[in-house]
Design a protein around this motif. Structure first.
Motif, PDB file in Angstrom:
ATOM      1  N   ARG A  62      -7.640   0.921 -10.203  1.00 23.55           N
ATOM      2  CA  ARG A  62      -7.151   1.103  -8.348  1.00 23.55           C
ATOM      3  C   ARG A  62      -8.581   0.641  -7.736  1.00 23.55           C
ATOM      4  O   ARG A  62      -8.607   0.279  -6.601  1.00 23.55           O
ATOM      5  CB  ARG A  62      -6.956   2.450  -8.443  1.00 23.55           C
ATOM      6  N   ASN A  63      -9.832   0.713  -8.088  1.00 21.65           N
ATOM      7  CA  ASN A  63     -11.323   0.484  -7.791  1.00 21.65           C
ATOM      8  C   ASN A  63     -11.572   0.018  -7.903  1.00 21.65           C
ATOM      9  O   ASN A  63     -11.794  -0.798  -6.859  1.00 21.65           O
ATOM     10  CB  ASN A  63     -12.120   2.119  -8.238  1.00 21.65           C
ATOM     11  N   ARG A  64     -10.566  -0.877  -8.818  1.00 24.28           N
ATOM     12  CA  ARG A  64     -11.288  -2.094  -9.575  1.00 24.28           C
ATOM     13  C   ARG A  64     -10.645  -3.826  -8.538  1.00 24.28           C
ATOM     14  O   ARG A  64     -11.080  -4.453  -7.626  1.00 24.28           O
ATOM     15  CB  ARG A  64     -11.109  -2.783 -10.809  1.00 24.28           C
ATOM     16  N   ALA A  65      -9.577  -3.485  -8.359  1.00 27.68           N
ATOM     17  CA  ALA A  65      -8.728  -4.723  -7.389  1.00 27.68           C
ATOM     18  C   ALA A  65      -9.050  -4.123  -5.807  1.00 27.68           C
ATOM     19  O   ALA A  65      -9.676  -4.935  -5.250  1.00 27.68           O
ATOM     20  CB  ALA A  65      -7.164  -3.908  -7.542  1.00 27.68           C
ATOM     21  N   PHE A  66      -9.797  -2.820  -5.404  1.00 28.15           N
ATOM     22  CA  PHE A  66     -10.394  -2.657  -3.816  1.00 28.15           C
ATOM     23  C   PHE A  66     -11.326  -3.292  -3.360  1.00 28.15           C
ATOM     24  O   PHE A  66     -11.690  -3.957  -3.257  1.00 28.15           O
ATOM     25  CB  PHE A  66     -10.387  -1.301  -3.816  1.00 28.15           C
ATOM     26  N   VAL A  67     -12.698  -3.701  -5.552  1.00 23.68           N
ATOM     27  CA  VAL A  67     -13.078  -4.207  -5.724  1.00 23.68           C
ATOM     28  C   VAL A  67     -13.471  -5.543  -5.277  1.00 23.68           C
ATOM     29  O   VAL A  67     -13.839  -6.676  -4.479  1.00 23.68           O
ATOM     30  CB  VAL A  67     -14.270  -3.607  -6.498  1.00 23.68           C
ATOM     31  N   ASP A  68     -12.742  -6.158  -5.801  1.00 30.50           N
ATOM     32  CA  ASP A  68     -11.679  -7.616  -5.222  1.00 30.50           C
ATOM     33  C   ASP A  68     -11.840  -7.707  -3.877  1.00 30.50           C
ATOM     34  O   ASP A  68     -12.331  -8.710  -4.234  1.00 30.50           O
ATOM     35  CB  ASP A  68     -11.093  -8.167  -6.660  1.00 30.50           C
ATOM     36  N   ILE A  69     -10.899  -6.913  -3.655  1.00 25.83           N
ATOM     37  CA  ILE A  69     -10.925  -7.425  -2.507  1.00 25.83           C
ATOM     38  C   ILE A  69     -11.197  -7.833  -1.098  1.00 25.83           C
ATOM     39  O   ILE A  69     -11.515  -8.300  -0.714  1.00 25.83           O
ATOM     40  CB  ILE A  69      -9.399  -6.686  -1.488  1.00 25.83           C
TER      41      ILE A  69
ATOM     42  N   LEU B  26     -10.252 -14.363   0.817  1.00 29.09           N
ATOM     43  CA  LEU B  26      -8.703 -15.050   0.382  1.00 29.09           C
ATOM     44  C   LEU B  26      -8.068 -14.697   0.871  1.00 29.09           C
ATOM     45  O   LEU B  26      -6.737 -15.055   0.580  1.00 29.09           O
ATOM     46  CB  LEU B  26      -9.360 -15.374  -1.078  1.00 29.09           C
ATOM     47  N   TYR B  27      -8.152 -13.513  -0.071  1.00 33.46           N
ATOM     48  CA  TYR B  27      -7.181 -11.921   0.765  1.00 33.46           C
ATOM     49  C   TYR B  27      -6.423 -12.530   2.348  1.00 33.46           C
ATOM     50  O   TYR B  27      -5.056 -12.325   2.218  1.00 33.46           O
ATOM     51  CB  TYR B  27      -7.264 -11.382   0.226  1.00 33.46           C
ATOM     52  N   LEU B  28      -7.682 -12.719   2.713  1.00 31.86           N
ATOM     53  CA  LEU B  28      -6.745 -12.661   4.401  1.00 31.86           C
ATOM     54  C   LEU B  28      -5.800 -14.044   4.020  1.00 31.86           C
ATOM     55  O   LEU B  28      -5.170 -14.831   5.618  1.00 31.86           O
ATOM     56  CB  LEU B  28      -7.993 -12.941   5.315  1.00 31.86           C
ATOM     57  N   LEU B  29      -6.064 -15.452   3.638  1.00 36.31           N
ATOM     58  CA  LEU B  29      -5.375 -16.324   3.160  1.00 36.31           C
ATOM     59  C   LEU B  29      -3.660 -16.004   3.267  1.00 36.31           C
ATOM     60  O   LEU B  29      -2.723 -16.691   3.425  1.00 36.31           O
ATOM     61  CB  LEU B  29      -5.745 -17.424   2.730  1.00 36.31           C
ATOM     62  N   LEU B  30      -3.653 -14.467   2.886  1.00 31.89           N
ATOM     63  CA  LEU B  30      -2.283 -14.107   2.172  1.00 31.89           C
ATOM     64  C   LEU B  30      -1.119 -14.068   3.060  1.00 31.89           C
ATOM     65  O   LEU B  30       0.066 -13.684   2.598  1.00 31.89           O
ATOM     66  CB  LEU B  30      -2.630 -13.469   1.334  1.00 31.89           C
ATOM     67  N   VAL B  31      -2.129 -13.076   4.522  1.00 28.97           N
ATOM     68  CA  VAL B  31      -1.347 -12.786   5.401  1.00 28.97           C
ATOM     69  C   VAL B  31      -0.199 -13.390   6.302  1.00 28.97           C
ATOM     70  O   VAL B  31       0.927 -12.607   5.957  1.00 28.97           O
ATOM     71  CB  VAL B  31      -2.320 -12.167   6.620  1.00 28.97           C
ATOM     72  N   PRO B  32      -0.668 -14.292   6.745  1.00 30.79           N
ATOM     73  CA  PRO B  32       0.776 -15.112   7.383  1.00 30.79           C
ATOM     74  C   PRO B  32       1.669 -15.466   6.269  1.00 30.79           C
ATOM     75  O   PRO B  32       3.367 -15.102   6.642  1.00 30.79           O
ATOM     76  CB  PRO B  32      -0.006 -16.649   7.417  1.00 30.79           C
ATOM     77  N   GLY B  33       1.862 -15.678   4.629  1.00 32.16           N
ATOM     78  CA  GLY B  33       2.384 -16.282   4.083  1.00 32.16           C
ATOM     79  C   GLY B  33       3.599 -15.127   3.729  1.00 32.16           C
ATOM     80  O   GLY B  33       4.391 -14.192   3.880  1.00 32.16           O
ATOM     81  N   LEU B  34       2.943 -13.333   4.031  1.00 33.04           N
ATOM     82  CA  LEU B  34       3.503 -11.935   2.940  1.00 33.04           C
ATOM     83  C   LEU B  34       4.953 -11.956   4.692  1.00 33.04           C
ATOM     84  O   LEU B  34       5.283 -10.986   4.264  1.00 33.04           O
ATOM     85  CB  LEU B  34       2.341 -11.170   2.782  1.00 33.04           C
ATOM     86  N   LEU B  35       3.615 -12.205   5.729  1.00 41.11           N
ATOM     87  CA  LEU B  35       4.282 -11.905   7.217  1.00 41.11           C
ATOM     88  C   LEU B  35       5.950 -12.375   7.127  1.00 41.11           C
ATOM     89  O   LEU B  35       7.301 -12.097   7.581  1.00 41.11           O
ATOM     90  CB  LEU B  35       3.444 -12.573   8.152  1.00 41.11           C
TER      91      LEU B  35
END
Length: 317
Positions: free
Chosen positions: A17-24, A30-39
């Motif tokens: 869980r901590n590793r995923a948070f660090v990666d984000i 890059l993760y911000l680019l996922l927001v339009p697709g997820l919406l």
């Protein structure tokens, strides 16, 4: 004298869980680019799924979903004992399998052949010409093919008459309609698929071709033993996605081309849902049909992934 050796304390394993948070945090852009697709998925794909409850009710547009009475699996039972639906399901599978057999290999073969073209100007012109039809609406494509194959003034029938034959009502003939669906979709979509496979070929290591040449492989053997194996991951992905579309069969395409004369061979699940849902206002039954199609498509994707994993050693998951 034994010298004491200091043992470094064992580092605690980093929690996933901590590793995923660090990666984000590290790659937040890059993760911000996922927001339009997820919406998009949340608003247009997952939110409307709440409407599937209609298939378990006798839906009345005046009472609304919440006030409509529950009927359980009544509409699903109607679905499986309905002779018309069995015919629709049969048409859907036949049309989809025909498209899979004739159109799935076509862009692969065309991409491999275009990859061997050395004149870049010619190659770019061909690529542009074959993939542009993908951006033309099915309404326009349907109109083009209907005019081309028309009995009155159609260029195909004009050639047939010139050769001494009689005009053929292609779009009014049950025997010709399905091949016309395959032909029109091939004209519109094969070029687009070719671009996808050309992009995959560009990722093949050039050193593999050099090694094949040193071993005495000619162009045909290079295509069979270097290019084609390099396409296997992309072919696997596209095949699994095609498996999920077996019950779709090109609803929009058929809607703009078919007519009551060819309902017996052209009416698919998508067109049937449209006619029943809009034409007779039987929303509960049409939703049950759509629900059945979606669940079956999901199972087909799993089946396609299993087959590819078993026989090709590759899969999506």
């Amino acid at each position: 004298m034994q010298i004491p050796v200091e043992v470094a304390p064992k580092s605690r394993p980093v929690k996933k869980r901590n590793r995923a948070f660090v990666d984000i945090i590290k790659d937040w852009d890059l993760y911000l680019l996922l927001v339009p697709g997820l919406l998009f998925l949340a608003i247009f794909k997952y939110t409307p799924m709440s409407g599937l409850i209609i298939s378990f009710k006798d839906f009345n547009i005046f009472s609304g979903i919440s006030e409509s009475p529950w009927v359980g699996l009544k509409h699903f039972k109607r679905l499986f004992v309905n002779d018309q639906f069995l015919s629709v399901l049969s048409n859907t599978l036949i049309i989809s399998v025909m498209k899979l057999i004739f159109l799935f290999p076509a862009p692969i073969i065309l991409a491999i052949l275009l990859n061997e073209v050395r004149k870049m100007a010619f190659k770019r012109v061909v690529q542009s010409v074959i993939y542009l039809p993908h951006f033309i609406s099915w309404v326009i494509v349907g109109g083009l093919f209907i005019n081309m194959f028309s009995v009155n003034g159609g260029i195909i029938n004009a050639v047939i008459v010139k050769l001494g034959g009689d005009p053929i009502p292609f779009f009014m003939h049950a025997g010709y309609f399905r091949p016309l669906l395959v032909l029109s979709e091939g004209w519109r979509e094969v070029g687009w698929g070719t671009i996808i496979y050309l992009a995959a070929i560009a990722g093949v290591d050039p050193q593999l071709y050099e090694a094949a040449k040193m071993d005495g492989a000619n162009k045909l053997k290079q295509m069979l033993h270097v290019t084609l194996p390099g396409l296997i991951p992309t072919i696997t992905l596209m095949f699994i996605l095609k498996m999920g579309q077996l019950l779709e069969a090109g609803t929009e395409q058929i809607l703009v081309m078919y007519n009551p004369v060819v309902y017996s061979v052209a009416d698919t699940i998508g067109t049937y849902v449209y006619r029943v849902g809009i034409g007779t206002s039987d929303y509960s039954f049409s939703t049950a049909v759509g629900f059945f199609e979606s669940v079956t498509a999901f199972l087909l994707v799993i089946l396609g992934n299993f087959l590819c994993k078993k026989y090709l050693g590759r899969s999506i998951w």
